[in-house]
Design a protein around this motif. Structure first.
Motif, PDB file in Angstrom:
ATOM      1  N   GLU A 142     -99.577 -27.084  -1.657  1.00  0.00           N
ATOM      2  CA  GLU A 142     -98.456 -26.299  -1.115  1.00  0.00           C
ATOM      3  C   GLU A 142     -97.164 -26.930  -1.621  1.00  0.00           C
ATOM      4  N   LEU A 169     -94.232 -27.473   5.201  1.00  0.00           N
ATOM      5  CA  LEU A 169     -95.541 -26.911   5.564  1.00  0.00           C
ATOM      6  C   LEU A 169     -96.628 -27.973   5.451  1.00  0.00           C
ATOM      7  N   THR A 213    -103.823 -15.256   8.741  1.00  0.00           N
ATOM      8  CA  THR A 213    -102.797 -16.221   8.321  1.00  0.00           C
ATOM      9  C   THR A 213    -101.426 -15.671   8.738  1.00  0.00           C
TER      10      THR A 213
HETATM   11  C1  SAM Z   1     -96.401 -15.683   0.823  1.00  0.00           C
HETATM   12  S1  SAM Z   1     -96.787 -17.311   1.305  1.00  0.00           S
HETATM   13  C2  SAM Z   1     -98.469 -17.165   1.913  1.00  0.00           C
HETATM   14  C3  SAM Z   1     -98.861 -18.352   2.757  1.00  0.00           C
HETATM   15  C4  SAM Z   1    -100.268 -18.303   3.343  1.00  0.00           C
HETATM   16  N1  SAM Z   1    -101.273 -18.289   2.313  1.00  0.00           N
HETATM   17  C5  SAM Z   1    -100.423 -17.139   4.282  1.00  0.00           C
HETATM   18  O1  SAM Z   1    -101.272 -16.271   3.987  1.00  0.00           O
HETATM   19  O2  SAM Z   1     -99.721 -17.102   5.287  1.00  0.00           O
HETATM   20  C6  SAM Z   1     -97.028 -18.088  -0.259  1.00  0.00           C
HETATM   21  C7  SAM Z   1     -97.133 -19.591  -0.136  1.00  0.00           C
HETATM   22  O3  SAM Z   1     -97.472 -20.131  -1.400  1.00  0.00           O
HETATM   23  C8  SAM Z   1     -96.665 -21.261  -1.653  1.00  0.00           C
HETATM   24  N2  SAM Z   1     -96.574 -21.349  -3.118  1.00  0.00           N
HETATM   25  C9  SAM Z   1     -96.021 -20.444  -3.949  1.00  0.00           C
HETATM   26  N3  SAM Z   1     -96.152 -20.808  -5.226  1.00  0.00           N
HETATM   27  C10 SAM Z   1     -96.828 -21.985  -5.204  1.00  0.00           C
HETATM   28  C11 SAM Z   1     -97.260 -22.879  -6.219  1.00  0.00           C
HETATM   29  N4  SAM Z   1     -97.022 -22.632  -7.513  1.00  0.00           N
HETATM   30  N5  SAM Z   1     -97.917 -23.996  -5.843  1.00  0.00           N
HETATM   31  C12 SAM Z   1     -98.154 -24.264  -4.533  1.00  0.00           C
HETATM   32  N6  SAM Z   1     -97.761 -23.465  -3.536  1.00  0.00           N
HETATM   33  C13 SAM Z   1     -97.111 -22.337  -3.862  1.00  0.00           C
HETATM   34  C14 SAM Z   1     -95.352 -20.971  -0.976  1.00  0.00           C
HETATM   35  O4  SAM Z   1     -94.615 -22.143  -0.692  1.00  0.00           O
HETATM   36  C15 SAM Z   1     -95.824 -20.263   0.294  1.00  0.00           C
HETATM   37  O5  SAM Z   1     -96.086 -21.160   1.340  1.00  0.00           O
END
Ligand code: SAM
Length: 204
Positions: free
Chosen positions: A61, A66, A177
């Motif tokens: 993440e 988070l 989620t």
């Molecule tokens: C739209 S949120 C979805 C979070 C969770 N999976 C949910 O369903 O509630 C997308 C998440 O992916 C993380 N994220 C986006 N790009 C990422 C990357 N390249 N590497 C790690 N985390 C990433 C963001 O910080 C965010 O917490």
């Protein structure tokens, strides 16, 4: 990212930040490894880790807040089979995971970057899918679930020459989620699922 010194993948605390320490670890001896990319508040990761105590779960993440939030939940649930990485998934896959080391990877509601000028930020590009393929074991699976049909179609277009067999369908809510609940609150209850199975190894 990767700036602290922590000793082993198998020891507490659950947050692994030291790249050198990580690189000394032989993931091949860790058994079945599952990875969640962008775990957000960690609901799915925590459930899977509780359900499969004999597997190792690695959560990636990029938002540090988070990581801290989920690390507290991991500690309160006494889950010893989760490690959290405060980093971007492309870096982790490029530098930390060896080829053929992961059994399953998933990303629930990856950032869709809907604006045309932001498409370059979308994670599941052909290049990243080839890297993902390389890091999965033969027959390993990757799951992507999105609320955006446009993003789903874009990912499907990225798939040729990435060594995956593809299954794509619409699905009802089932992951509970934060983002799934957010969409449900807005009466959006059909999501797009892409399930990939590694059928050919790609050099990346
Ligand atoms: C739209 S949120 C979805 C979070 C969770 N999976 C949910 O369903 O509630 C997308 C998440 O992916 C993380 N994220 C986006 N790009 C990422 C990357 N390249 N590497 C790690 N985390 C990433 C963001 O910080 C965010 O917490």
């Amino acid at each position: 990212m990767f700036m602290d010194t922590r000793v082993s993948l198998y020891e507490s605390p659950v947050i692994i930040e030291d790249r050198e320490a990580w690189e000394q670890i032989n993931l091949k001896d860790a058994g079945t490894i599952e990875v969640e990319i962008g775990f957000g508040s960690g609901e799915y990761l925590l459930r899977r880790a509780s359900e499969y105590p004999d597997r190792l779960f690695i959560g990636i993440e990029k938002k540090s807040g988070l990581i801290t939030e989920v690390a507290k939940k991991v500690a309160s649930l006494n889950l010893e089979n989760i490690r959290l990485l405060d980093s971007c998934a492309s870096n982790v896959f490029t530098y930390l995971f060896p080829a053929c080391s992961l059994s399953r990877a998933y990303s629930l509601f990856p950032d869709p970057w809907p604006k045309k000028r932001h498409i370059k930020y979308r994670l599941f590009s052909t290049q990243y899918l080839r890297l993902l393929n390389n890091r999965l074991i033969s027959g390993g699976e990757a799951l992507i679930v999105t609320d955006s049909e446009d993003y789903c179609n874009w990912v499907l277009k990225q798939l040729p020459c990435t060594g995956f067999e593809v299954e794509s369908s619409t699905i009802p809510p089932q992951f509970d989620t934060r983002f799934e609940r957010k969409w449900l609150d807005q009466d959006f209850n059909t999501f797009f699922r892409i399930l990939l199975r590694k059928t050919e190894h790609i050099e990346a």
